[in-house]
Design a protein around this motif. Structure first.
Motif, short mmCIF file in Angstrom:
data_model
loop_
_atom_site.label_atom_id
_atom_site.label_comp_id
_atom_site.label_asym_id
_atom_site.label_seq_id
_atom_site.Cartn_x
_atom_site.Cartn_y
_atom_site.Cartn_z
N LEU A 189 0.84 -1.21 0.00
CA LEU A 189 0.00 0.00 0.00
C LEU A 189 0.87 1.26 0.00
N SER A 190 1.99 1.21 0.71
CA SER A 190 2.92 2.34 0.72
C SER A 190 3.55 2.54 -0.65
N VAL A 191 3.89 1.44 -1.30
CA VAL A 191 4.41 1.53 -2.67
C VAL A 191 3.34 2.12 -3.58
N GLY A 192 2.08 1.81 -3.30
CA GLY A 192 0.99 2.37 -4.09
C GLY A 192 0.97 3.89 -4.04
N VAL A 193 1.27 4.46 -2.88
CA VAL A 193 1.33 5.92 -2.75
C VAL A 193 2.44 6.48 -3.63
N LEU A 194 3.60 5.83 -3.58
CA LEU A 194 4.72 6.26 -4.43
C LEU A 194 4.36 6.12 -5.91
N ASN A 195 3.71 5.03 -6.25
CA ASN A 195 3.32 4.81 -7.64
C ASN A 195 2.37 5.91 -8.13
N LEU A 196 1.43 6.30 -7.29
CA LEU A 196 0.53 7.41 -7.63
C LEU A 196 1.31 8.70 -7.88
N SER A 206 10.06 12.10 -16.86
CA SER A 206 10.67 11.59 -18.08
C SER A 206 11.51 12.65 -18.77
N ASN A 207 11.00 13.87 -18.81
CA ASN A 207 11.71 14.97 -19.47
C ASN A 207 12.95 15.39 -18.72
N SER A 208 12.94 15.20 -17.38
CA SER A 208 14.08 15.64 -16.55
C SER A 208 15.05 14.51 -16.24
N GLY A 209 14.83 13.33 -16.81
CA GLY A 209 15.77 12.23 -16.62
C GLY A 209 15.57 11.42 -15.37
N LYS A 210 14.44 11.59 -14.69
CA LYS A 210 14.14 10.81 -13.49
C LYS A 210 13.43 9.53 -13.93
N ARG A 211 14.18 8.43 -13.98
CA ARG A 211 13.67 7.18 -14.54
C ARG A 211 12.98 6.34 -13.47
N THR A 212 11.81 6.79 -13.03
CA THR A 212 11.04 6.02 -12.06
C THR A 212 10.49 4.77 -12.76
N LEU A 213 9.97 3.84 -11.98
CA LEU A 213 9.39 2.63 -12.56
C LEU A 213 8.25 2.99 -13.50
N VAL A 214 7.47 3.99 -13.14
CA VAL A 214 6.34 4.41 -13.98
C VAL A 214 6.85 4.94 -15.33
N VAL A 215 7.93 5.70 -15.30
CA VAL A 215 8.52 6.21 -16.55
C VAL A 215 8.96 5.04 -17.42
N LYS A 216 9.50 4.01 -16.78
CA LYS A 216 10.01 2.86 -17.53
C LYS A 216 8.90 2.01 -18.16
N ILE A 217 7.78 1.86 -17.45
CA ILE A 217 6.74 0.94 -17.95
C ILE A 217 5.56 1.66 -18.60
N GLY A 218 5.43 2.97 -18.36
CA GLY A 218 4.33 3.73 -18.96
C GLY A 218 3.09 3.77 -18.09
N GLU A 220 -0.20 3.20 -18.61
CA GLU A 220 -1.21 2.13 -18.64
C GLU A 220 -0.76 0.91 -17.84
N LYS A 221 0.48 0.52 -18.01
CA LYS A 221 1.01 -0.60 -17.23
C LYS A 221 1.11 -0.21 -15.76
N ALA A 222 1.36 1.06 -15.48
CA ALA A 222 1.44 1.53 -14.10
C ALA A 222 0.08 1.38 -13.41
N LYS A 223 -1.00 1.56 -14.16
CA LYS A 223 -2.34 1.37 -13.60
C LYS A 223 -2.58 -0.10 -13.24
N LYS A 224 -2.13 -1.01 -14.10
CA LYS A 224 -2.26 -2.43 -13.81
C LYS A 224 -1.39 -2.82 -12.62
N TYR A 225 -0.20 -2.24 -12.58
CA TYR A 225 0.72 -2.45 -11.45
C TYR A 225 0.07 -1.97 -10.15
N HIS A 226 -0.64 -0.85 -10.23
CA HIS A 226 -1.31 -0.29 -9.06
C HIS A 226 -2.40 -1.24 -8.56
N LEU A 227 -3.14 -1.81 -9.49
CA LEU A 227 -4.17 -2.79 -9.14
C LEU A 227 -3.54 -3.99 -8.44
N PHE A 228 -2.40 -4.45 -8.94
CA PHE A 228 -1.69 -5.55 -8.31
C PHE A 228 -1.29 -5.20 -6.89
#
Length: 300
Positions: A189-196, A206-218, A220-228
């Protein structure tokens, strides 16, 4: 914005309930096993609050230095970015809260020594130092892990497994490995807050070079990841209850389920990244409700 108000914003008080979730759960799990110390609870809470504020300040500093905080960012304006607080002032405050975290942690270990051996205390001290380093290195340093997609892993480890199990251990002097299940719930659940947070800021990150997991997967996949994340958190809690079934009160944590389901729906249907910002506070408070209701359900 006044300097006092800027510091309050930099502390990001809305993140503090989330930080306390693992302490409340770990303490209530210990109480359910007949072991609870009010001093351990208060000192653990204080240490965690200092660590969370340290992380928030370091994040403000690191994102400002890297350029991730700029006029295109969708979240609340940061203190250093706004110019109200200087980089030098923020560095000084980061050191202050690192020292406060260490001091509170040492008092916590001193109180726990009646149950722990010196070897166990040194191990806990090592974990505490790692937590301080992790809080700072999320966005600060030559190779901040938050810029390489590892933020989710560290949040899960420190705001889930280490936080809950470590707190339980300080109360009891023992480890009940089955509590890894509810610890996993809070961690996810805590990871969910970070994901949001990262979904909201995906374009700017993405524009500033911060390669978060969401930036890497996009997105739509981040929404599925959030559901997981939310779904597996609930399943982990259910698994613990089934293993340790004793009474219907253990299902009390399900009062948080409607909030979590509504949250999942809002995220799944979201089309405007900025509209995710209110969901951060809602998920943080839902996580706190989950922790309190899960722990209290074991005591009733």
């Amino acid at each position: 914005m006044s300097k006092t108000k800027a510091w309050v914003h930099a502390f990001r008080l809305r993140t503090l309930p989330l930080a306390l979730s693992n302490i409340f759960l770990g303490s209530l799990l210990a109480a359910a096993d007949g072991k609870f110390s009010i001093k351990i609870f208060l000192l653990a809470s204080l240490t965690t609050l200092f660590l969370q504020i340290l992380s928030n300040l370091a994040n403000d500093l690191g994102d400002s230095v890297s350029g991730a905080d700029n006029e295109n960012r969708l979240g609340p304006e940061r203190a250093v970015q706004s110019g109200v607080i200087s980089k030098k002032e923020m560095i000084r405050m980061v050191f202050v809260f690192a020292l406060l975290s260490l001091t509170a942690g040492l008092f916590l270990l001193w109180e726990a020594l009646q149950l722990l051996s010196y070897t166990q205390a040194f191990v806990m001290l090592g974990l505490g130092l790692l937590a301080i380093a992790a809080a700072i290195n999320y966005t600060v340093g030559n190779n901040p892990y938050g810029y390489n997609g590892f933020g989710d892993l560290f949040v899960f480890l420190f705001f889930g497994l280490t936080g809950v199990v470590g707190c339980y251990f300080l109360h009891t002097g023992d480890v009940n490995w089955s509590i890894l299940l509810p610890a996993t719930s809070v961690g996810l659940l805590s990871v969910g807050v970070l994901n949001l947070n990262n979904m909201r800021d995906i374009e700017n990150d993405s524009n500033s070079g911060k390669r978060t997991l969401v930036v890497k997967i996009g997105s739509e996949k981040a929404k599925k990841y959030h559901l997981f994340l939310i779904g597996f958190a609930i399943l982990s809690a259910c698994a613990y209850v089934l293993i340790h079934w004793n009474s219907i009160y253990q299902l009390l944590f399900l009062i948080s389920l409607p909030l979590l389901l509504k949250h999942i729906y809002v995220v799944a249907k979201n089309k405007v990244a900025q509209e995710l910002d209110p969901e951060l506070k809602k998920l943080a408070l839902s996580t706190l409700l989950f922790s309190l209701s899960f722990g209290l359900g074991l005591l009733l």
